[in-house]
Design an enzyme around this catalytic site. Structure first.
Site, short mmCIF file in Angstrom:
data_model
loop_
_atom_site.label_atom_id
_atom_site.label_comp_id
_atom_site.label_asym_id
_atom_site.label_seq_id
_atom_site.Cartn_x
_atom_site.Cartn_y
_atom_site.Cartn_z
N HIS A 194 0.90 -1.08 0.03
CA HIS A 194 0.11 0.00 -0.11
C HIS A 194 0.93 1.34 0.02
O HIS A 194 0.18 2.33 0.37
CB HIS A 194 -0.89 0.16 1.23
CG HIS A 194 -2.02 -0.94 0.96
ND1 HIS A 194 -1.80 -2.37 1.61
CD2 HIS A 194 -3.24 -0.98 0.49
CE1 HIS A 194 -2.88 -2.91 1.16
NE2 HIS A 194 -3.76 -2.11 0.60
N ARG A 224 -14.89 -3.71 4.43
CA ARG A 224 -14.82 -2.39 4.33
C ARG A 224 -15.14 -1.96 2.99
O ARG A 224 -15.01 -2.85 2.12
CB ARG A 224 -13.38 -1.81 5.03
CG ARG A 224 -12.34 -2.01 3.96
CD ARG A 224 -11.00 -1.35 4.21
NE ARG A 224 -11.02 0.07 4.18
CZ ARG A 224 -10.43 0.64 3.18
NH1 ARG A 224 -9.84 -0.06 2.21
NH2 ARG A 224 -10.20 1.93 3.06
N ASN A 226 -14.04 0.65 -0.18
CA ASN A 226 -13.06 1.62 -0.80
C ASN A 226 -13.52 2.07 -2.26
O ASN A 226 -14.65 1.37 -2.82
CB ASN A 226 -11.65 0.92 -0.83
CG ASN A 226 -10.99 1.90 -1.17
OD1 ASN A 226 -10.83 2.95 -0.67
ND2 ASN A 226 -9.51 1.58 -1.91
N GLU A 266 -15.08 -0.88 -4.21
CA GLU A 266 -14.53 -1.99 -3.80
C GLU A 266 -15.38 -2.54 -2.54
O GLU A 266 -15.07 -1.95 -1.63
CB GLU A 266 -12.91 -2.08 -3.53
CG GLU A 266 -12.47 -1.56 -4.96
CD GLU A 266 -10.77 -1.52 -4.69
OE1 GLU A 266 -10.08 -1.71 -5.72
OE2 GLU A 266 -10.27 -1.44 -3.55
N TYR A 317 -4.11 10.77 -6.65
CA TYR A 317 -3.73 9.23 -6.37
C TYR A 317 -4.93 8.35 -6.89
O TYR A 317 -4.73 7.66 -7.78
CB TYR A 317 -3.83 9.13 -4.99
CG TYR A 317 -4.01 7.69 -4.70
CD1 TYR A 317 -2.78 6.60 -5.07
CD2 TYR A 317 -5.07 6.98 -4.08
CE1 TYR A 317 -2.76 5.38 -4.69
CE2 TYR A 317 -4.91 5.58 -3.52
CZ TYR A 317 -3.86 4.77 -4.09
OH TYR A 317 -3.91 3.40 -3.95
#
Lengths: 347, 209
Positions: A194, A224, A226, A266, A317
């Site tokens: 990461h 989770r 993303n 995601e 990013y």
């Protein structure tokens, strides 16, 4: 899962992928508020409401067959999109067991698994596949176990070995990724893998995440959400193929953004594996165009506001620099300034 | 695409002698000689001469290669350390081939010390990794050139000795050299620099010296 599989939709070339109204309503919006910043947003992967994407361990939806076909296309050209280091064989079998047992339990109309000692029989209705094999004997399967089973699953899978107080990315099937490379990142620790994520390291997000994951328990998976954005409903936005999809980013304007720009979410699930003590990281990708999103008024307002306020480092990013403005412009008419209700539900 | 701050790059610390080891392999390139000589000096102070098992594999600085037959100052300094087995090489590839053979026969209690430019350390570590040497058994000190080995994510070719922010790959693409490092490939990632707008390249700058 009562949806009909849309077997002919595509994620490349003519991009015929789209979401049915039902798929739109169950879309996992990752924004509970009108702005976004990283957090360690991990929660137990417990069964969610009926029909939701978290109802079962692995969500099988209307795109299942088409996504499996897309994976075959990627692998035919680039076999290194599946890799496993030699010591990961036990973890590969763990993954095969987890996915087969989950699908057979949760979708009995489509999948079945029967076992007599180590002699297993697997049946996959939607893909019309049958396989008898001996669990633990790789010679009885046509492909390595993780390769075999993840060709029959939606989303990417990374298997992490645990040793030296760390998690190591050492096996995976990665064909639907948001601009990261399994081939390059193989053998890395969780934090190295990461490395390119901005801000989060400094916020301590990865320190906390790794502590949490090292203590992940068998039978207590977590999840989770993303997100990023993608131009066109393209699953394979790998760095390997960036020369093919990079130009898409320059094709967006305020008129076509509704159809070209997709929110890419995601659903990440993490499971401890029983024999190997490895951790499998499932990264399931959901795509929705801004036009589809805007059919839910609250979501249009919210995504418009999130994009407007997004931190510049995240804009860079997530690769949004070239098309964030047109996306905001396209969504603006849907945002009358009225408040949004808390949470992610459609209203 | 260029992200600053390298989280995937290993952190190197100054070398020191590890008295818990029994066999010591020291790999050095160019100015890497100095940290290794420091380790050997510490070793001589700590361990009785009869107990010393140390091997040095050293690649001379490139200036020495040009004048064959010459002996570098570093080499003379290594030779002055008694009971240490020294092998000197003119290129990194043959040094690494020798290290590979040495690692194959290495025993428990072996300690590895590496000193030199980052790209040299990376290649040595790549071999150490194959032999499952763990963090306690390896130490490395970075010194010398910051030139990068670059792995093209599109065609998988390696370009060595890259000192600029962008570099032309064997596949003819201009690659932006990212700050993302793979120990397994001993290389930084190179990603097509002008994929989104063909021909739109950043100005070439020398950044890794």
């Amino acid at each position: 899962m009562n949806a009909i599989f849309k077997v002919n939709e595509t994620f490349r070339n003519d991009f015929t992928f789209c979401n049915s109204p039902a798929a739109i309503r169950r879309f996992p919006l990752p924004f509970a508020e009108d702005e976004y910043m990283y957090s360690v947003n991990i929660e137990p992967h417990l069964p969610g409401p009926q029909g939701s994407v978290s109802e079962f361990a692995f969500d099988v939806d209307e795109h299942y067959v088409a996504e499996c076909h897309e994976r075959e296309i990627v692998l035919a050209n680039e076999p290194l999109r599946f890799q496993a280091l030699p010591h990961m064989m036990s973890a590969q079998w763990d993954c095969l067991e987890l996915i087969m047992e989950s699908l057979a339990r949760d979708y009995p109309k489509h999948f079945s698994l029967s076992k007599r000692n180590n002699h297993w029989q697997w049946s996959n209705g939607p893909l019309n596949m049958e396989q008898r094999f001996t669990f633990g004997d790789a010679a009885t399967l046509p492909r390595p176990p993780l390769d075999y089973i993840t060709r029959q699953a939606q989303g990417d899978f990374v298997v992490m070995d645990q040793r030296e107080g760390n998690l190591w990315c050492e096996a995976g099937m990665v064909t639907t990724q948001a601009d990261w490379s399994l081939d390059f990142d193989m053998g890395m620790t969780f934090k190295e893998w990461h490395g390119p994520v901005p801000l989060a390291h400094e916020m301590g997000v990865f320190d906390r995440a790794i502590k949490f994951l090292l203590n992940l328990r068998l039978g207590q998976p977590v999840r989770r959400l993303n997100w990023t954005m993608t131009v066109n409903p393209r699953l394979d936005t790998s760095p390997e193929n960036y020369p093919h999809w990079g130009p898409d980013r320059a094709s967006v304007n305020a008129a076509n953004a509704g159809d070209l720009v997709h929110l890419r979410v995601e659903l990440q699930g993490l499971w401890r594996l029983p024999r190997s003590n490895a951790v499998v990281f499932g990264i399931r990708c959901y795509l929705i165009s801004l036009r589809e999103l805007a059919t839910i008024p609250k979501w249009a307002r919210r995504v418009h506001r999130v994009l407007k306020k997004l931190h510049p480092a995240l804009v860079d990013y997530k690769g949004l620099t070239r098309y964030r403005e047109p996306a905001i412009a396209w969504l603006a008419p849907f945002d009358d300034g009225s408040p949004t209700t808390p949470g992610t539900s459609p209203e | 695409m260029l992200i600053t701050g390298i989280k995937s790059k290993p952190i190197y610390t100054p070398l020191s002698f590890d008295a818990s080891g029994r066999y010591h392999i020291l790999l050095g390139a160019g100015v890497g000689a100095n940290p290794l000589l420091r380790v050997l000096a510490e070793m001589k102070k700590t361990v009785p001469q009869s107990m010393i098992h140390a091997r040095v594999l050293f690649k001379n600085a490139s200036a020495i290669e040009a004048t064959a037959g010459n002996v570098s100052e570093s080499e003379l300094a290594f030779r002055a350390v008694e009971t240490v087995e020294l092998r000197v090489f003119n290129n990194v590839a043959s040094l690494l081939a020798d290290f590979h053979i040495l690692a194959t026969g290495s025993l428990m209690g072996t300690r590895l010390y590496v000193a030199g430019p980052e790209s040299f350390i990376g290649l040595a570590m790549q071999i150490a990794l194959q032999f499952n040497l763990n963090q306690d058994e390896i130490r490395a000190e970075e010194c010398g050139s910051l030139a990068r080995r670059v792995f093209c994510i599109h065609c998988r070719a390696i370009t060595d000795e890259v000192v600029t922010n962008i570099v032309k790959c064997a596949c003819q693409r201009w690659l932006l050299v990212r700050d993302h490092y793979s120990r397994r490939l001993a290389a930084y990632m190179g990603v097509m620099a002008d994929a989104e707008a063909p021909g739109e390249l950043p100005e070439m700058r020398e950044v890794f010296r």
